[in-house]
Design a protein around this motif. Sequence first.
Motif, PDB file in Angstrom:
ATOM      1  N   THR A  84      63.912 -21.371  64.904  1.00  0.00           N
ATOM      2  CA  THR A  84      63.195 -21.994  63.793  1.00  0.00           C
ATOM      3  C   THR A  84      62.410 -20.973  62.985  1.00  0.00           C
ATOM      4  O   THR A  84      61.800 -20.064  63.553  1.00  0.00           O
ATOM      5  N   TYR A  85      62.412 -21.138  61.672  1.00  0.00           N
ATOM      6  CA  TYR A  85      61.568 -20.320  60.805  1.00  0.00           C
ATOM      7  C   TYR A  85      60.442 -21.199  60.284  1.00  0.00           C
ATOM      8  O   TYR A  85      60.696 -22.250  59.673  1.00  0.00           O
ATOM      9  N   TYR A  86      59.202 -20.774  60.509  1.00  0.00           N
ATOM     10  CA  TYR A  86      58.041 -21.527  60.012  1.00  0.00           C
ATOM     11  C   TYR A  86      57.630 -20.947  58.661  1.00  0.00           C
ATOM     12  O   TYR A  86      57.187 -19.808  58.568  1.00  0.00           O
ATOM     13  N   LEU A  87      57.806 -21.743  57.614  1.00  0.00           N
ATOM     14  CA  LEU A  87      57.555 -21.273  56.250  1.00  0.00           C
ATOM     15  C   LEU A  87      56.163 -21.741  55.786  1.00  0.00           C
ATOM     16  O   LEU A  87      56.001 -22.872  55.329  1.00  0.00           O
ATOM     17  N   GLN A 113      60.505 -16.413  51.194  1.00  0.00           N
ATOM     18  CA  GLN A 113      60.575 -16.608  52.651  1.00  0.00           C
ATOM     19  C   GLN A 113      61.913 -17.202  53.093  1.00  0.00           C
ATOM     20  O   GLN A 113      62.371 -16.934  54.202  1.00  0.00           O
ATOM     21  N   ILE A 114      62.561 -17.984  52.245  1.00  0.00           N
ATOM     22  CA  ILE A 114      63.852 -18.549  52.675  1.00  0.00           C
ATOM     23  C   ILE A 114      64.904 -17.431  52.755  1.00  0.00           C
ATOM     24  O   ILE A 114      65.748 -17.424  53.648  1.00  0.00           O
ATOM     25  N   LEU A 115      64.799 -16.461  51.844  1.00  0.00           N
ATOM     26  CA  LEU A 115      65.702 -15.306  51.926  1.00  0.00           C
ATOM     27  C   LEU A 115      65.458 -14.528  53.217  1.00  0.00           C
ATOM     28  O   LEU A 115      66.398 -14.040  53.856  1.00  0.00           O
ATOM     29  N   LEU A 116      64.202 -14.436  53.601  1.00  0.00           N
ATOM     30  CA  LEU A 116      63.831 -13.743  54.835  1.00  0.00           C
ATOM     31  C   LEU A 116      64.371 -14.510  56.049  1.00  0.00           C
ATOM     32  O   LEU A 116      64.916 -13.917  56.982  1.00  0.00           O
ATOM     33  N   ALA A 117      64.246 -15.835  56.018  1.00  0.00           N
ATOM     34  CA  ALA A 117      64.733 -16.674  57.118  1.00  0.00           C
ATOM     35  C   ALA A 117      66.240 -16.494  57.291  1.00  0.00           C
ATOM     36  O   ALA A 117      66.745 -16.356  58.403  1.00  0.00           O
ATOM     37  N   ARG A 118      66.960 -16.485  56.172  1.00  0.00           N
ATOM     38  CA  ARG A 118      68.411 -16.311  56.234  1.00  0.00           C
ATOM     39  C   ARG A 118      68.760 -14.941  56.813  1.00  0.00           C
ATOM     40  O   ARG A 118      69.640 -14.799  57.641  1.00  0.00           O
ATOM     41  N   ARG A 119      68.016 -13.926  56.367  1.00  0.00           N
ATOM     42  CA  ARG A 119      68.213 -12.560  56.852  1.00  0.00           C
ATOM     43  C   ARG A 119      67.993 -12.468  58.362  1.00  0.00           C
ATOM     44  O   ARG A 119      68.644 -11.679  59.053  1.00  0.00           O
TER      45      ARG A 119
END
Length: 404
Positions: A194-197, A104-110
Motif C-alpha cells: 500500500t502507498y499512503y498518499l 506522489q502517484i508517480l512515486l507510488a507507481r515507481r
Amino acid sequence: MKKQETSTPLGTVPNGAYYGAFGGQFVPETLYKPLKELEEAFNSAVSDSGFKKELSQLLSDYAGRPTPLYYAKRLSAFHGRCIYLKREDLNHTGSHKINNALGQILLARRMGKKRIIAETGAGQHGVAVATAAALFGMKCVVYMGSVDIKRQAVNVQRMKLLGTEIVPVTNGDATLKEAVSEAIRDWISDPAGTYYLIGSCVGPHPYPLMVRFFQSVIGDETKKQIMKKEKRLPDYLLACVGGGSNSIGFFHPFYKTAVKFIGVEAGGTGGSPENTAASICYGSPGVLHGAKSYLLQNREGQILETHSIAAGLDYPSVGPEHSFYHQSGRAKYVTVSDAEAVKAFERLSKLEGIIPALESSHALAYLSKLAPKTKKNAVICVCLSGRGDKDMAIENKQASGGKK
Ligand SMILES: *Cc1c(COP(=O)(O)O)cnc(C)c1O
C-alpha cells in the motif's frame, strides 16, 4: 495515534527529517522500514530526469499548469495596493492539491505499489487522489470522517464516480484527525503493498519534504511571473495555512529572499483555542500523526476538537516547517475569523468575478489588515488555493444566519 506512538530517538532519524526542533518520525517501529524505502524512492525519483519530465508533462497537459498570476485590478483599487492572485483555483479538480497527488502517484507507481490510500477532510484531497488513481488505473481507498461525509456530499459523490472506495470513520469527532489515524492504521497493516498518499506537508519525514517539493511549483512559477510583470520580487506573500501545503509551496522558493511571508490560520469563531483551527497562533509544540509540531492541545496533551468554517483548514496541527518558520521568525502567522473570511469570499466574487474557496478567503481577508500597514507601492501576491463552488451552501447559511 496520539498516545501510543513510540518516539524515535533523535539520533537515528536521517538528515533532513528536522526543521529546527520540529518534524521527525514519531511512528511505531513497523513503519521505520516503509518510511526509509519511501525516502529512498523519493530521493532517487527527484534526481531522475525521466521522472521530472513525466511529472512536468502531467502538470501542464493534465492539471493545466502553469496557473496564471493575475493582477486583480478592482481588488487592488479596493485595498489601495497592488495585488496579484496566484490562480491555483484553475487547476484540474479546483485546487492546488492535484500538484501533490500527481507527484506522489508517480512515486507510488515507481515503487511498484498497486493500492493507494488517503485521508480527506473537506474531500478536496480525496478528489485529487481519486482523480490521480483513476488516471493510473490504481485501486484507491479514502478514509473520511462520517461527519465530513455528510458535510461534503458532493465531493463524496465525485470520489465514488472516479472509482474510489470511501471508508467512513465514526470514532472520536469523526472528522479529519480520526481519518488520518485510520489511514495510518491501514498502512501499518500492509506497508508493502500500500502507498499512503498524504495530502499536506504533515506526517512523519519524508512526507513534509515530499509535499513541499511537489507544491513548490506554485512559488517557482510565481517568481518567474512576477519578475516578468513587475520586474521585481513582491513585498509580501500571503497564503492560508491548514496543514500548510499551498503556503509552503508558495513560500519556499522565496526562502532566501527578503520577501515577507504571512500565513493565515483559521480563527474560527474565536474566544478560545477550540473555537479555532489556528495551530500556531493558539497552540503549543507536541507530537501528532508522526511529527513534532505546533498543536491545539490541552494541558495533558489531549488533542482539541477544532473549528473552522473552511473544512480544509480544520486540522489541529500544522506542517513542521511552518513551526520552524514561526519560531525563527521567517514567517508571520495570523488569524482571520469565519465571518471575515465569508466577507472576503463575497468581496472577491463581486469585484473580480472569481468565487474563491473559503480556505483561500482567509488569506484574502487578511488583506484588509495588511494593506493599510504597507507602503503605498507595495506588491502583494496572494495564493488563491482553490475555487469556491464547493462552499456555496456553507456561505449561504452563514450569510443568512449572520444577518441582523
Ligand atoms: C486543502 C485545502 C487547503 C488547506 O491545505 P494546505 O495544506 O494548508 O494548503 C487550502 N485551500 C484549499 C482550497 C484546500 O483544498
